[in-house]
Design a protein around this motif. Sequence first.
Motif, PDB file in Angstrom:
ATOM      1  N   VAL A  57       0.840  -1.204   0.000  1.00 47.55           N
ATOM      2  CA  VAL A  57       0.000   0.000   0.000  1.00 47.55           C
ATOM      3  C   VAL A  57       0.872   1.250   0.000  1.00 47.55           C
ATOM      4  CG1 VAL A  57      -1.883  -1.119   1.298  1.00 47.55           C
ATOM      5  CG2 VAL A  57      -0.060   0.078   2.527  1.00 47.55           C
ATOM      6  N   SER A  58       0.255   2.401  -0.219  1.00 47.16           N
ATOM      7  CA  SER A  58       0.961   3.677  -0.127  1.00 47.16           C
ATOM      8  C   SER A  58       1.004   4.115   1.340  1.00 47.16           C
ATOM      9  CB  SER A  58       0.223   4.725  -0.954  1.00 47.16           C
ATOM     10  OG  SER A  58      -0.994   5.054  -0.292  1.00 47.16           O
ATOM     11  N   PRO A  59       1.848   5.102   1.667  1.00 45.90           N
ATOM     12  CA  PRO A  59       1.906   5.590   3.060  1.00 45.90           C
ATOM     13  C   PRO A  59       0.549   6.110   3.568  1.00 45.90           C
ATOM     14  CG  PRO A  59       3.816   6.355   1.851  1.00 45.90           C
ATOM     15  CD  PRO A  59       2.920   5.688   0.841  1.00 45.90           C
ATOM     16  N   VAL A  60      -0.218   6.808   2.721  1.00 43.98           N
ATOM     17  CA  VAL A  60      -1.492   7.340   3.230  1.00 43.98           C
ATOM     18  C   VAL A  60      -2.526   6.227   3.423  1.00 43.98           C
ATOM     19  CG1 VAL A  60      -1.245   9.738   2.494  1.00 43.98           C
ATOM     20  CG2 VAL A  60      -2.178   8.063   0.877  1.00 43.98           C
ATOM     21  N   VAL A  61      -2.455   5.206   2.580  1.00 46.03           N
ATOM     22  CA  VAL A  61      -3.350   4.062   2.781  1.00 46.03           C
ATOM     23  C   VAL A  61      -2.928   3.313   4.045  1.00 46.03           C
ATOM     24  CG1 VAL A  61      -4.064   1.813   1.852  1.00 46.03           C
ATOM     25  CG2 VAL A  61      -4.045   3.831   0.373  1.00 46.03           C
ATOM     26  N   ALA A  62      -1.617   3.215   4.269  1.00 49.58           N
ATOM     27  CA  ALA A  62      -1.128   2.572   5.493  1.00 49.58           C
ATOM     28  C   ALA A  62      -1.686   3.300   6.720  1.00 49.58           C
ATOM     29  CB  ALA A  62       0.400   2.569   5.516  1.00 49.58           C
ATOM     30  N   ALA A  63      -1.638   4.623   6.672  1.00 48.74           N
ATOM     31  CA  ALA A  63      -2.103   5.417   7.817  1.00 48.74           C
ATOM     32  C   ALA A  63      -3.603   5.220   8.042  1.00 48.74           C
ATOM     33  CB  ALA A  63      -1.775   6.894   7.583  1.00 48.74           C
ATOM     34  N   ALA A  64      -4.372   5.309   6.970  1.00 50.14           N
ATOM     35  CA  ALA A  64      -5.824   5.156   7.102  1.00 50.14           C
ATOM     36  C   ALA A  64      -6.163   3.756   7.610  1.00 50.14           C
ATOM     37  CB  ALA A  64      -6.494   5.413   5.741  1.00 50.14           C
ATOM     38  N   THR A  65      -5.381   2.774   7.172  1.00 52.27           N
ATOM     39  CA  THR A  65      -5.610   1.387   7.592  1.00 52.27           C
ATOM     40  C   THR A  65      -5.321   1.223   9.090  1.00 52.27           C
ATOM     41  OG1 THR A  65      -5.060   0.609   5.379  1.00 52.27           O
ATOM     42  CG2 THR A  65      -4.915  -1.010   7.157  1.00 52.27           C
ATOM     43  N   ALA A  66      -4.307   1.912   9.570  1.00 55.68           N
ATOM     44  CA  ALA A  66      -3.972   1.814  11.001  1.00 55.68           C
ATOM     45  C   ALA A  66      -5.092   2.418  11.857  1.00 55.68           C
ATOM     46  CB  ALA A  66      -2.657   2.522  11.279  1.00 55.68           C
ATOM     47  N   ILE A  67      -5.808   3.389  11.309  1.00 59.81           N
ATOM     48  CA  ILE A  67      -6.901   4.016  12.068  1.00 59.81           C
ATOM     49  C   ILE A  67      -8.106   3.088  12.123  1.00 59.81           C
ATOM     50  CG2 ILE A  67      -8.572   5.932  12.057  1.00 59.81           C
ATOM     51  CD1 ILE A  67      -6.319   7.611  10.673  1.00 59.81           C
ATOM     52  N   ARG A  68      -8.455   2.502  10.975  1.00 56.83           N
ATOM     53  CA  ARG A  68      -9.679   1.702  10.915  1.00 56.83           C
ATOM     54  C   ARG A  68      -9.471   0.214  11.171  1.00 56.83           C
ATOM     55  NH1 ARG A  68     -14.237   3.298   7.195  1.00 56.83           N
ATOM     56  NH2 ARG A  68     -13.559   1.437   6.073  1.00 56.83           N
ATOM     57  N   GLY A  69      -8.238  -0.253  11.052  1.00 58.18           N
ATOM     58  CA  GLY A  69      -7.977  -1.671  11.296  1.00 58.18           C
ATOM     59  C   GLY A  69      -8.233  -2.549  10.090  1.00 58.18           C
ATOM     60  N   THR A  70      -8.911  -1.992   9.087  1.00 55.94           N
ATOM     61  CA  THR A  70      -9.105  -2.712   7.830  1.00 55.94           C
ATOM     62  C   THR A  70      -8.483  -1.869   6.725  1.00 55.94           C
ATOM     63  OG1 THR A  70     -11.223  -1.606   7.615  1.00 55.94           O
ATOM     64  CG2 THR A  70     -11.270  -3.855   8.480  1.00 55.94           C
ATOM     65  N   LEU A  71      -8.144  -2.501   5.604  1.00 53.49           N
ATOM     66  CA  LEU A  71      -7.548  -1.749   4.490  1.00 53.49           C
ATOM     67  C   LEU A  71      -8.451  -0.568   4.160  1.00 53.49           C
ATOM     68  CD1 LEU A  71      -6.394  -4.713   2.187  1.00 53.49           C
ATOM     69  CD2 LEU A  71      -4.933  -3.219   3.585  1.00 53.49           C
ATOM     70  N   SER A  72      -7.892   0.649   4.148  1.00 55.56           N
ATOM     71  CA  SER A  72      -8.730   1.847   4.006  1.00 55.56           C
ATOM     72  C   SER A  72      -8.044   2.914   3.184  1.00 55.56           C
ATOM     73  CB  SER A  72      -9.034   2.450   5.387  1.00 55.56           C
ATOM     74  OG  SER A  72      -9.671   1.511   6.206  1.00 55.56           O
ATOM     75  N   ALA A  73      -8.850   3.699   2.503  1.00 54.77           N
ATOM     76  CA  ALA A  73      -8.339   4.842   1.754  1.00 54.77           C
ATOM     77  C   ALA A  73      -8.346   6.061   2.669  1.00 54.77           C
ATOM     78  CB  ALA A  73      -9.216   5.100   0.540  1.00 54.77           C
ATOM     79  N   PRO A  74      -7.481   7.031   2.370  1.00 56.83           N
ATOM     80  CA  PRO A  74      -7.487   8.257   3.185  1.00 56.83           C
ATOM     81  C   PRO A  74      -8.878   8.879   3.251  1.00 56.83           C
ATOM     82  CG  PRO A  74      -5.652   8.277   1.641  1.00 56.83           C
ATOM     83  CD  PRO A  74      -6.428   7.041   1.343  1.00 56.83           C
ATOM     84  N   ALA A  75      -9.624   8.807   2.147  1.00 59.04           N
ATOM     85  CA  ALA A  75     -10.953   9.416   2.117  1.00 59.04           C
ATOM     86  C   ALA A  75     -11.875   8.775   3.154  1.00 59.04           C
ATOM     87  CB  ALA A  75     -11.559   9.266   0.726  1.00 59.04           C
ATOM     88  N   ASP A  76     -11.638   7.517   3.481  1.00 53.56           N
ATOM     89  CA  ASP A  76     -12.491   6.824   4.448  1.00 53.56           C
ATOM     90  C   ASP A  76     -12.363   7.406   5.849  1.00 53.56           C
ATOM     91  OD1 ASP A  76     -13.298   5.059   2.452  1.00 53.56           O
ATOM     92  OD2 ASP A  76     -11.617   3.693   2.863  1.00 53.56           O
ATOM     93  N   VAL A  77     -11.227   8.024   6.132  1.00 51.76           N
ATOM     94  CA  VAL A  77     -11.073   8.593   7.475  1.00 51.76           C
ATOM     95  C   VAL A  77     -11.174  10.114   7.478  1.00 51.76           C
ATOM     96  CG1 VAL A  77      -9.691   6.672   8.322  1.00 51.76           C
ATOM     97  CG2 VAL A  77      -8.553   8.625   7.283  1.00 51.76           C
ATOM     98  N   LEU A  78     -11.008  10.728   6.318  1.00 47.68           N
ATOM     99  CA  LEU A  78     -10.996  12.185   6.276  1.00 47.68           C
ATOM    100  C   LEU A  78     -12.379  12.783   6.064  1.00 47.68           C
ATOM    101  CD1 LEU A  78      -7.734  12.937   4.287  1.00 47.68           C
ATOM    102  CD2 LEU A  78      -8.109  12.912   6.760  1.00 47.68           C
ATOM    103  N   LEU A  79     -13.194  12.116   5.251  1.00 53.53           N
ATOM    104  CA  LEU A  79     -14.493  12.683   4.914  1.00 53.53           C
ATOM    105  C   LEU A  79     -15.518  12.360   6.000  1.00 53.53           C
ATOM    106  CD1 LEU A  79     -14.717  11.791   1.125  1.00 53.53           C
ATOM    107  CD2 LEU A  79     -14.072  13.966   2.170  1.00 53.53           C
ATOM    108  N   PRO A  80     -16.415  13.282   6.284  1.00 52.28           N
ATOM    109  CA  PRO A  80     -17.495  12.955   7.208  1.00 52.28           C
ATOM    110  C   PRO A  80     -18.372  11.878   6.584  1.00 52.28           C
ATOM    111  CG  PRO A  80     -17.873  15.093   6.166  1.00 52.28           C
ATOM    112  CD  PRO A  80     -16.523  14.629   5.726  1.00 52.28           C
ATOM    113  N   GLU A  81     -18.994  11.049   7.399  1.00 54.10           N
ATOM    114  CA  GLU A  81     -19.895  10.013   6.884  1.00 54.10           C
ATOM    115  C   GLU A  81     -21.003  10.689   6.074  1.00 54.10           C
ATOM    116  OE1 GLU A  81     -19.781   6.589   7.387  1.00 54.10           O
ATOM    117  OE2 GLU A  81     -17.797   6.937   8.248  1.00 54.10           O
ATOM    118  N   PRO A  82     -21.305  10.154   4.897  1.00 58.91           N
ATOM    119  CA  PRO A  82     -22.390  10.791   4.123  1.00 58.91           C
ATOM    120  C   PRO A  82     -23.728  10.650   4.882  1.00 58.91           C
ATOM    121  CG  PRO A  82     -21.667   8.720   3.116  1.00 58.91           C
ATOM    122  CD  PRO A  82     -20.748   8.980   4.260  1.00 58.91           C
ATOM    123  N   THR A  83     -24.471  11.736   4.914  1.00 58.89           N
ATOM    124  CA  THR A  83     -25.774  11.664   5.599  1.00 58.89           C
ATOM    125  C   THR A  83     -26.799  11.047   4.660  1.00 58.89           C
ATOM    126  OG1 THR A  83     -25.835  13.994   5.011  1.00 58.89           O
ATOM    127  CG2 THR A  83     -25.655  13.474   7.353  1.00 58.89           C
TER     128      THR A  83
END
Lengths: 199, 485
Positions: free
Chosen positions: B457-483
């Motif tokens: 993975v890329s460094p930003v995907v690595a970071a997002a993955t460490a936050i969520r525990g599953t493989l994640s894109a930066p957008a998954d942690v940066l964007l607010p959940e869509p209402t």
Amino acid sequence: MEPFITHTGTGVPLRQSNVDTDQIIPAVFLKRITKTGFEDALFYAWRKNPDFVLNQEAYKNGTVLVAGPDFGTGSSREHAVWALRDYGFKVVISSRFADIFYSNAAKQGLLAAKVAQPDVELIWKELETDPTTEISVDLESRTVRCGTVDTTFDIDNYTRWRLMEGLDDISLTLRQDEAITAFEAHRPGLKPTTLPAKV
Amino acid sequence: MVENASDKPLTLAEKVWRDHVVVRGEDNEGQRSPDLLYIDLHLIHEVTSPQAFEGLRLAGRQVRRPDLTIATEDHNTPTLEIHKPIADPVSRIQVDTLRANCEEFGIRLHSLGDANQGIVHVVGPQLGLTQPGMTVVCGDSHTSTHGAFGSLAMGIGTSEVEHVLATQTLSLKPFKTMAVTVNGTLRPGVSSKDIILAVIAKIGTGGGQGYVLEYRGTAIEQLSMEARMTICNMSIEAGARAGMVAPDETTFDYVKGRPHAPTGAEWDSAVEYWRSLRTDAGAEFDAEVVIDADQLEPFVTWGTNPGQGVSLSESVPAPTDFDDPVDRESAERALEYMDLQPGTPMKDIRVDTVFLGSCTNSRLEDLRSAAEILRGREKDPQVRMIVVPGSAQVRLEAEAEGLDQVFKDFGAEWRFAGCSMCLGMNPDQLAPGERCASTSNRNFEGRQGKGGRTHLVSPVVAAATAIRGTLSAPADVLLPEPTPA
Ligand code: SF4
């Protein structure tokens, strides 16, 4: 590297085809940091068998290995040649060699001589009948003599020349020393150097 | 290729080659014997050099140009308690042997504890020793990294290391050239690692065999040097001999002011030469691949070679998705090893470890981009994250910016420099069955530890993955959940 012109010694009949590089030297020995001292690693697994040819007193000090077809197949490890060389082999005879092994051997001054299989069979018989039979290999005339066997072997001109001159890859390049020095004289001075260190 | 006719338009690779030919190979019944090429910079590390030095000793030879040679300790070095003797005897012997050899042959060495110790491919550029238009070699396949500067940089074997030490030259067979044109602009959250993973997925792990790749196009021009190094680094994973990017203002800015960069009038004439190192209009490549950067998403591997990758928003493929029987069989084996079910969304895959490091992604920019995402967030409690800077210098610079604190606050381990978990020659290894999101370059079976499972993975995907525990894109942690509408 010692030039190779002719060699006379004792032969080791290895009745085995497809002797691959893992048999010649197993991968565990690749962790070493030396380029010599691999004699103990040669045919490591086979040597545990008391009946293996190199474990027989009569063949222990052989210098010419006479093997079946397709010798040296498998990995590119140069260690296979080092192990044969360190053990004391000067020549390997087989009707066919794997390409990479063949070129690795030439680089270390080990002669890989291609002898037709029917002649290999005859040499095996001579060596098995009387292990003290001398075997001599002459690179100049491309001939092998062993008891009643008197035959020729195949080797390409370039490899033969290299072996007879005793040239390894580096010696070959060093023949271009003048060209290298001339190139260096014209290298732009602004190219970086690691020394003196600037940190 | 590489003809002498002076008016023939040349590619970048051909120009660099031309400028280093010491002796031209001869034509022999339609076959060209290799050219003898001069080597400008020879990098050395402890794993592939011992027998080369021993060979010199046995033949009574010297190192021809110690002043074009530099060594560092990286593959075996510990990343914790570096003041203690190395525990593993094989590693310790290799490092001690390198030290003794460098001492004996007068070679500059950056040892553990030194500010310029680190991964050989991070150290060369950092010191300004890697410059455009050079020939660079090292007994390491990822030497292709240095091609980002518009140099011809190749990995070599141990007997070639000995050959270069003794003669400062190498006999090289001519290569073919491939243009990898990356048009458009990367979207936010998508990085150069995603470009190269997509290229390898497209051409395959053998697609570059015999070629030198030249990366070009607007997306490449927009990339920083660090990002270009990431791309060139992984050229070898496509089977290529080398990867290159034509030098431009970004390159010059990066080199300028570094310890070994030219200065004053020499700088000006260097830049003038460097500007000439572009593929001529009308020069022909032997092959071309085109990638559209606008379409790229974060990319991740699912299998056990770097070509087995998909966009992060996709699912694990099924072996039946592959027409080629060889691909199908290798997918089957890979899925079994990786313990993955076809059809599983990539983003549902849970990891145990996140590794941020290796010569692919351990430079300051990589650490910054990951830290940017982690800052003020919390790590998934079940994930362990290890951050290993590429060099001691990168570590110091990161600490000066407070990045170490960001990583530590997040719950990651902040380590000393080296190859570390990229290949697990030191104690940093995956346990059998452990799954890792890794910013390194190889996901081979057991690469990061016996039985370990690697997703590149890329460094930003690595970071997002460490936050969520599953493989994640930066957008998954940066964007607010869509209402919901
Ligand atoms: S970081 Fe990994 S790929 Fe890079 S040089 Fe070290 S071991 Fe090789």
